[in-house]
Design a protein around this motif. Sequence first.
Motif, PDB file in Angstrom:
ATOM      1  N   GLY A 105      -5.500   2.800  11.622  1.00  0.00           N
ATOM      2  CA  GLY A 105      -5.279   3.771  10.571  1.00  0.00           C
ATOM      3  C   GLY A 105      -4.580   5.000  11.103  1.00  0.00           C
ATOM      4  N   TYR A 150      -6.470   7.686   6.625  1.00  0.00           N
ATOM      5  CA  TYR A 150      -5.716   6.668   5.893  1.00  0.00           C
ATOM      6  C   TYR A 150      -5.876   5.317   6.587  1.00  0.00           C
ATOM      7  N   SER A 151      -5.904   4.248   5.802  1.00  0.00           N
ATOM      8  CA  SER A 151      -5.862   2.906   6.379  1.00  0.00           C
ATOM      9  C   SER A 151      -4.408   2.462   6.402  1.00  0.00           C
ATOM     10  N   ASN A 152      -4.073   1.611   7.347  1.00  0.00           N
ATOM     11  CA  ASN A 152      -2.695   1.101   7.421  1.00  0.00           C
ATOM     12  C   ASN A 152      -2.502  -0.047   6.455  1.00  0.00           C
TER      13      ASN A 152
END
Length: 172
Positions: free
Chosen positions: A122, A170-172
């Motif tokens: 992330g 944030y997540s990727n």
Amino acid sequence: MMISSRQITPLVLVTFLSACAQQGEPFGGIFGQKEPEPATDVVEEAVIAPDEAAEETVPVAVGAGGATADTLDTTTEAEKQAVTSVSVPTSGLLGETVASLGDPTKPGFWLKTPLVKAETEGRIERDGGAVAQVTLIPLDGEATSGSQISLSAMRALDFSLTDLAVLKVYSN
């Protein structure tokens, strides 16, 4: 005249409490125990005058062993450049968290956070827009609980080691 246990119990209790009070420590003095000493493994940071701060790097002691942030942070400038040269994501926001320094002896760029349930890649963003690519590691607790950030990630985002880092995750 017989003395009953009901009469002895208050007498013993009063005697015991009096002995404790004379020692000046609640219960500890009578047993020879003292309050534990405060922890010595604290993060200390040197203060630099504003005119000296521009180019000078001051070692920061991290713990009683005398290790500094410079010796514990084994990442290279190229690695720091690689994780911070990512753009701010436009989607995948997991939430916002407040992170403190995690285990300074654990290398790498990571964030332990209750915002994820499984380890994943992330990004984290600090106020001002600086972003770093990190491994997001689950941390037990409510989603509103705090997080722990690696020494390398803290330094890559220019946080002081004693800062409480406010981050968007944030997540990727």
